[in-house]
Design a protein around this motif. Structure first.
Motif, PDB file in Angstrom:
ATOM      1  N   ASP A  70       0.848  -1.201   0.000  1.00  0.00           N
ATOM      2  CA  ASP A  70       0.000   0.000   0.000  1.00  0.00           C
ATOM      3  C   ASP A  70       0.885   1.253   0.000  1.00  0.00           C
ATOM      4  O   ASP A  70       0.613   2.225  -0.709  1.00  0.00           O
ATOM      5  CB  ASP A  70      -0.898   0.050   1.247  1.00  0.00           C
ATOM      6  N   LEU A  71       1.955   1.210   0.800  1.00  0.00           N
ATOM      7  CA  LEU A  71       2.862   2.357   0.874  1.00  0.00           C
ATOM      8  C   LEU A  71       3.558   2.588  -0.468  1.00  0.00           C
ATOM      9  O   LEU A  71       3.747   3.723  -0.888  1.00  0.00           O
ATOM     10  CB  LEU A  71       3.895   2.143   1.995  1.00  0.00           C
ATOM     11  N   PHE A  88       2.279   1.832  -3.416  1.00  0.00           N
ATOM     12  CA  PHE A  88       1.290   2.388  -4.339  1.00  0.00           C
ATOM     13  C   PHE A  88       1.045   3.863  -4.021  1.00  0.00           C
ATOM     14  O   PHE A  88       0.917   4.690  -4.928  1.00  0.00           O
ATOM     15  CB  PHE A  88      -0.025   1.600  -4.281  1.00  0.00           C
ATOM     16  N   GLN A  89       0.992   4.183  -2.731  1.00  0.00           N
ATOM     17  CA  GLN A  89       0.729   5.566  -2.323  1.00  0.00           C
ATOM     18  C   GLN A  89       1.777   6.510  -2.928  1.00  0.00           C
ATOM     19  O   GLN A  89       1.455   7.632  -3.307  1.00  0.00           O
ATOM     20  CB  GLN A  89       0.709   5.658  -0.791  1.00  0.00           C
ATOM     21  N   SER A 124       0.066   3.141 -10.389  1.00  0.00           N
ATOM     22  CA  SER A 124       0.545   1.978 -11.133  1.00  0.00           C
ATOM     23  C   SER A 124      -0.405   0.796 -10.984  1.00  0.00           C
ATOM     24  O   SER A 124      -0.590   0.277  -9.887  1.00  0.00           O
ATOM     25  CB  SER A 124       1.921   1.581 -10.593  1.00  0.00           C
ATOM     26  N   PHE A 137      -1.020  -1.681  -7.892  1.00  0.00           N
ATOM     27  CA  PHE A 137      -2.353  -1.648  -7.275  1.00  0.00           C
ATOM     28  C   PHE A 137      -2.931  -3.054  -7.077  1.00  0.00           C
ATOM     29  O   PHE A 137      -3.557  -3.337  -6.053  1.00  0.00           O
ATOM     30  CB  PHE A 137      -3.318  -0.806  -8.118  1.00  0.00           C
TER      31      PHE A 137
END
Lengths: 375, 209
Positions: free
Chosen positions: B96-97, B99-100, B112, B116
């Motif tokens: 998640d980090l 993707f963030q 991306s 994701f």
């Protein structure tokens, strides 16, 4: 022999309506809470979101809860209030479903990062209700909601609890919107499940809560006959082309419920309105012999509420069965799947005894659940 | 009917030698550098998709390779007879980090899709299902601590209700650069002989390895 599990009380809180009753009425009337929003980078996106000033007024707002935590608490309080028997928290288990929890705070350095863990978020919420049992958290993408119900039934049959509160919520965030946007999976208009011109998913937010028990309170309590899951083992982000995985879950659920395919009176589909999902579902319905049953999806009204959707949709199915009134599928005009389905276009009276609810998700998971009226 | 742990694989950070991992299976224990390329070589698999995966999926795939190496589960069970029940504490937070980072900067906003897809807790389970063609019951729990009771009770119920004939069960956690994995292959037997019994305390003691 497994003990039967009944739905004693429920609550749906979405941008469409504040209660189960309000959501049902608006679903019957083909109302939709999906609206366009403008995002500086993504442009126009459609989603069903609460007004930014929406306040979920909870009974004891002493602690600082985030939006999704308040939403959970608000919905759980509503479900408990509608229950006509007292709950003894030591005999109650909480089962949570969520895919992303507090994800909107991921880049906020002032936010307590522990609360990004859905397990910790769940602990805060259960503690609010004075519940000390170890809550269970299910996070299996879009089948999370149905799988939380699956776990809830298991927990009740183990006879350790008198009641299980199954609750699921997810919120629309830039994180999830931009991810779906990057996949080109978002529809450029409110999603239209099963329609020929469908063009993708609309996201939504909301919470659904069920209170389950093996002890019914009235003869109107709907029974959860079976919940069965499977995996496609095929692709992470796309459904199987054949519907084999979903068909296996549906067949398993019918066997487990001792229900013949001819007895299925209605199907609440996953119906995300992506080209591939709806097509895959139509194939699975054909394989299992249920493709003639009236079918609908409420994702064109509420958007796809991810981890909450299976619970919200199960509640809608149960209430429509009690009212013997079919829920219409918004936005459907023309068959758009290779198997012709009996898509419900307007709400109408139909006697219903047995209902099927399905879900499929990223990671290849499928779940099928069967509801049955007692009488 | 008794349920047995016919195979297991534990991957954990080495207590004293930082930068290394201890890998324990039912037949051997070895120590490797905490590098996915080293682990990949040692598992002697050919699976180019591995290199596209996020870290937690790599951990899960490697452990599943060690777990099932040299046995023919498909000779014994059909695809839908094999279930999988996994758990962890942080879900997909590590990814998640990542993707963030692709959406943080508003002037270079390029979410991306390749990242994701990994931002869900259960994706590691999906990868294991694809690799080993596992199509039965699947479930993913989030738990703050290793949930030996939860796993044991839920999986035993899947067996008792005939939903599975065998199952991969365990914990796949990855945070701050460290894998923490326990996978079990659970089967049933008429009579227990020398096998490890599938009990909560047995699972907990394998996790303690």
């Amino acid at each position: 022999m497994k003990k039967p599990v009944y739905i004693l009380a429920d609550s749906i809180v979405t941008p469409l309506g504040n209660t189960t009753e309000e959501n049902m009425e608006k679903l019957y009337n083909l109302e939709c809470s999906i609206k366009s929003e403008t995002h500086p980078q993504m442009g126009t996106v459609f989603a069903s979101t609460f007004n930014p000033d929406k306040h979920f007024s909870i009974e004891n707002p002493s602690e600082t809860f985030t939006k999704i935590e308040r939403l959970f608490i608000y919905s759980i309080e509503q479900a408990i209030d509608s229950l006509n028997v007292p709950l003894e928290q030591s005999k109650v288990l909480f089962v949570f479903a969520s895919t992303k929890g507090n994800i909107e705070f991921l880049s906020d350095p002032t936010f307590d990062s522990n609360r990004l863990r859905i397990g910790i978020m769940a602990k805060y919420i259960a503690a609010y209700f004075g519940n000390k049992n170890n809550s269970v958290v299910v996070s299996n993408a879009c089948i999370s909601g149905l799988q939380a119900i699956q776990y809830g039934c298991h927990a009740l049959q183990s006879e350790k609890y008198s009641h299980v509160i199954v609750t699921g919520a997810d919120c629309v965030s830039e994180f999830v919107l931009s991810g779906f946007h990057s996949f080109h999976a978002l529809s450029s208009f409110p999603s239209t499940p099963f329609d020929k011109n469908r063009a993708g998913v609309s996201l939504g937010e909301g919470c659904g809560t069920l209170i389950l028990s093996c002890t019914p309170t009235t003869e109107n309590n709907i029974e959860i006959r079976s919940v069965v899951s499977s995996n496609d083992a095929n692709h992470l982000s796309g459904p199987s082309r054949t519907g084999e995985g979903l068909a296996s879950a549906i067949q398993g659920a019918m066997n487990d419920a001792q229900v013949d395919y001819k007895e299925i009176d209605v199907i609440s589909a996953h119906g995300t309105a992506t080209i591939y999902n709806d097509e895959m579902e139509s194939l699975a319905f054909k394989t299992t012999g249920v493709s003639n049953a009236p079918v609908y999806s409420i994702k064109g009204n509420l958007g796809h509420c991810l981890g909450a959707s299976g619970i919200i949709e199960t509640i809608v199915l149960a209430n429509s069965m009690l009212a013997d009134t079919l829920v219409p599928s918004i936005g459907f005009k023309e068959t758009g799947t290779s198997v012709t389905l009996n898509v419900v276009t307007k709400s109408m009276h139909k006697h219903m005894r047995v209902g099927l609810k399905t879900a499929s998700g990223f990671g290849g998971g499928n779940t099928a659940l069967i509801l049955k009226k007692q009488k | 009917m008794t349920y047995i742990i016919s195979r297991f694989c534990r991957i954990a950070a080495h207590e004293t030698q930082t930068e290394t991992l201890r890998i324990t299976t039912n037949s051997e224990t070895f120590i490797l550098k905490n590098e996915f390329s080293d682990l990949y070589r040692s598992a002697s698999m050919e699976y180019p998709k591995f290199f596209k995966m996020d870290s937690i999926s790599k951990c899960g795939i490697l452990a599943s390779e060690y777990l099932l190496k040299g046995i023919d589960i498909k000779g014994k069970y059909s695809d839908t007879e094999i279930g999988i029940v996994l758990s962890n504490a942080t879900g997909s937070l590590d990814t998640d980090l990542e993707f963030q980072k692709t959406i943080n900067n508003k002037t270079s906003f390029f979410p991306s899709p390749a990242i994701f897809v990994y931002t869900l807790s259960n994706i590691v389970m999906g990868e294991i299902c694809i690799k080993h063609k596992i199509k039965g019951e699947n479930m993913f729990f989030l738990s703050e601590t290793f949930p030996s009771d939860l796993l044991q009770e839920y999986v035993a119920d899947l067996f008792q209700t005939n939903k599975v004939q065998s199952a991969i069960v365990g914990w796949v956690e990855y945070s701050t650069g460290k894998p923490d994995v326990l996978l079990l292959f659970v089967e049933k037997t008429e009579t227990l002989t020398t096998e490890l019994e599938f009990t909560s305390s047995q699972i907990a003691s394998l996790y303690a390895l």
